[in-house]
Write a protein that holds these residues in place. Structure first.
Motif, PDB file in Angstrom:
ATOM      1  N   HIS A  47       0.852  -1.194   0.000  1.00  0.00           N
ATOM      2  CA  HIS A  47       0.000   0.000   0.000  1.00  0.00           C
ATOM      3  C   HIS A  47       0.889   1.247   0.000  1.00  0.00           C
ATOM      4  O   HIS A  47       0.973   1.973   0.997  1.00  0.00           O
ATOM      5  CB  HIS A  47      -0.932   0.003   1.213  1.00  0.00           C
ATOM      6  N   GLY A  67      -7.942  -1.027  -0.133  1.00  0.00           N
ATOM      7  CA  GLY A  67      -7.130  -0.054   0.581  1.00  0.00           C
ATOM      8  C   GLY A  67      -7.211  -0.236   2.085  1.00  0.00           C
ATOM      9  O   GLY A  67      -7.989  -1.037   2.609  1.00  0.00           O
ATOM     10  N   ARG A 100     -12.995   7.160   1.961  1.00  0.00           N
ATOM     11  CA  ARG A 100     -13.248   5.910   1.221  1.00  0.00           C
ATOM     12  C   ARG A 100     -13.229   6.148  -0.280  1.00  0.00           C
ATOM     13  O   ARG A 100     -12.735   5.299  -1.043  1.00  0.00           O
ATOM     14  CB  ARG A 100     -14.611   5.331   1.657  1.00  0.00           C
ATOM     15  N   ARG A 101     -13.713   7.289  -0.743  1.00  0.00           N
ATOM     16  CA  ARG A 101     -13.754   7.590  -2.175  1.00  0.00           C
ATOM     17  C   ARG A 101     -12.358   7.615  -2.789  1.00  0.00           C
ATOM     18  O   ARG A 101     -12.151   7.115  -3.903  1.00  0.00           O
ATOM     19  CB  ARG A 101     -14.449   8.940  -2.395  1.00  0.00           C
ATOM     20  N   ASP A 147      -3.601   4.173  -1.742  1.00  0.00           N
ATOM     21  CA  ASP A 147      -3.661   2.797  -1.258  1.00  0.00           C
ATOM     22  C   ASP A 147      -4.005   2.732   0.222  1.00  0.00           C
ATOM     23  O   ASP A 147      -4.506   1.706   0.698  1.00  0.00           O
ATOM     24  CB  ASP A 147      -2.303   2.107  -1.471  1.00  0.00           C
ATOM     25  N   ALA A 168     -11.030   9.811  -7.346  1.00  0.00           N
ATOM     26  CA  ALA A 168     -11.340   8.520  -6.727  1.00  0.00           C
ATOM     27  C   ALA A 168     -10.212   7.528  -6.995  1.00  0.00           C
ATOM     28  O   ALA A 168      -9.533   7.584  -8.025  1.00  0.00           O
ATOM     29  CB  ALA A 168     -12.660   7.977  -7.281  1.00  0.00           C
ATOM     30  N   ASN A 169      -9.996   6.628  -6.038  1.00  0.00           N
ATOM     31  CA  ASN A 169      -9.021   5.540  -6.173  1.00  0.00           C
ATOM     32  C   ASN A 169      -7.590   6.043  -6.363  1.00  0.00           C
ATOM     33  O   ASN A 169      -6.785   5.413  -7.052  1.00  0.00           O
ATOM     34  CB  ASN A 169      -9.398   4.618  -7.347  1.00  0.00           C
ATOM     35  N   THR A 170      -7.259   7.155  -5.733  1.00  0.00           N
ATOM     36  CA  THR A 170      -5.913   7.728  -5.871  1.00  0.00           C
ATOM     37  C   THR A 170      -4.910   7.079  -4.930  1.00  0.00           C
ATOM     38  O   THR A 170      -3.738   6.927  -5.272  1.00  0.00           O
ATOM     39  CB  THR A 170      -5.949   9.248  -5.599  1.00  0.00           C
ATOM     40  N   LEU A 227      -9.680   6.112  -1.731  1.00  0.00           N
ATOM     41  CA  LEU A 227      -8.959   4.855  -1.575  1.00  0.00           C
ATOM     42  C   LEU A 227      -9.437   3.843  -2.609  1.00  0.00           C
ATOM     43  O   LEU A 227     -10.633   3.739  -2.873  1.00  0.00           O
ATOM     44  CB  LEU A 227      -9.175   4.279  -0.180  1.00  0.00           C
ATOM     45  N   HIS A 228      -8.499   3.083  -3.158  1.00  0.00           N
ATOM     46  CA  HIS A 228      -8.929   2.043  -4.083  1.00  0.00           C
ATOM     47  C   HIS A 228      -9.447   0.825  -3.313  1.00  0.00           C
ATOM     48  O   HIS A 228      -9.122   0.655  -2.128  1.00  0.00           O
ATOM     49  CB  HIS A 228      -7.800   1.643  -5.031  1.00  0.00           C
ATOM     50  N   PRO A 229     -10.268  -0.015  -3.940  1.00  0.00           N
ATOM     51  CA  PRO A 229     -10.731  -1.232  -3.262  1.00  0.00           C
ATOM     52  C   PRO A 229      -9.540  -2.058  -2.787  1.00  0.00           C
ATOM     53  O   PRO A 229      -8.559  -2.238  -3.506  1.00  0.00           O
ATOM     54  CB  PRO A 229     -11.522  -1.966  -4.358  1.00  0.00           C
TER      55      PRO A 229
END
Length: 282
Positions: free
Chosen positions: A61, A162, A155-156, A133, A129-131, A158-160
């Motif tokens: 991460h 994370g 949460r937005r 870890d 979004a998903n920037t 973080l990538h899944p």
């Protein structure tokens, strides 16, 4: 310790004299330990930051967001541990000094990348979004007026898959005994303490899964008591605020810092507040 626009901080109007003093005192560069009295503005100090960052792995991460980064103490710990760190705080003077402290720090190698200091709000993170870890809150949510929005924003970005770790002050079983001033509020204005149960519910509804939760209140109380003794010794003579050679949280919190420290001890002891550490996935 996070900051907020309502909160009055002392000694940060002109950061350059402070930086010059640090450079003069540490011509070869300041270590994390050297900077800790100034930039580790939370209960537990440098050790708490090192323990929290150890909950994360930079190999799995690597991109880390520190939300409510203050003067960047935790962010520098994370950078030295191998993370690529963005340190976000709502107070521009904090972000400015954080960036200057990065330049004054001892770098382990020429390839070392210090944290990126960014001014912005936890309620509207300036990232796609998903920037990231992983993300960190350390004594940050207590200044945020809407914890649900802040955690949803976290949460937005973080990538899944994370990770989120928190080291937070929460409301204790006897909130009616809370004394002010404290480091996050002079008089109660802008203090947004959550109960642990409410915090856990907000984390769940924001899309996080709680993996571990620890009550660090006894350790926090012992640490703060020890700090009060050290600060009282340092304040003898000219007074800690005026002692220009040494760094101190009083340079940030001003002449009421001694009262803040004493109130933290009383608040922890009386059950007005608790200190918790949490690990979550998403």
């Amino acid at each position: 310790m996070a900051s907020a626009s309502y909160h009055r901080y002392f000694g940060l109007a002109d950061v350059e004299p402070l930086c010059q003093r640090i450079a003069k005192r540490h011509p070869g560069g300041a270590s994390l330990f050297d900077l800790a009295p100034l930039d580790q503005l939370h209960i537990g100090g440098l050790g708490a930051s090192q323990r929290l960052i150890a909950r994360l792995d930079p190999t799995t991460h690597p991109r880390l967001l520190d939300i409510g980064s203050g003067l960047g103490g935790l962010a520098r710990v994370a950078s030295l541990a191998g993370f690529a760190v963005v340190a976000l705080d709502i107070t521009a003077s904090f972000s400015c000094l954080s960036a200057r402290l990065n330049a004054l720090m001892v770098a382990p190698s020429a390839a070392f990348t210090p944290p990126q200091a960014v001014t912005g709000s936890a309620l509207a993170l300036p990232f796609a979004a998903n920037t990231f870890d992983a993300a960190v809150f350390q004594h940050s949510l207590l200044n945020v007026p809407d914890g649900q929005v802040a955690l949803t924003e976290c949460r937005r970005v973080l990538h899944p898959g994370g990770r989120l770790v928190l080291h937070e002050v929460v409301e204790g079983p006897h909130p009616e005994t809370l004394r002010f001033p404290v480091p996050w509020s002079l008089d109660g204005q802008g203090s947004h303490l959550l109960t642990q149960e409410t915090l856990e519910k907000l984390l769940t509804t924001s899309g996080f899964t709680l993996q571990r939760s620890s009550d660090l209140t006894p350790e926090a109380l012992a640490w703060r008591r020890h700090q009060v003794q050290k600060e009282a010794q340092a304040a003898q003579g000219t007074g800690v605020v005026n002692k220009v050679e040494k760094l101190s949280p009083a340079l940030v919190f001003g002449p009421c810092f001694a009262d803040m420290g004493a109130n933290l001890v009383a608040n922890l002891q009386n059950g007005a507040i608790k200190v918790v550490e949490m690990e979550l996935g998403c």
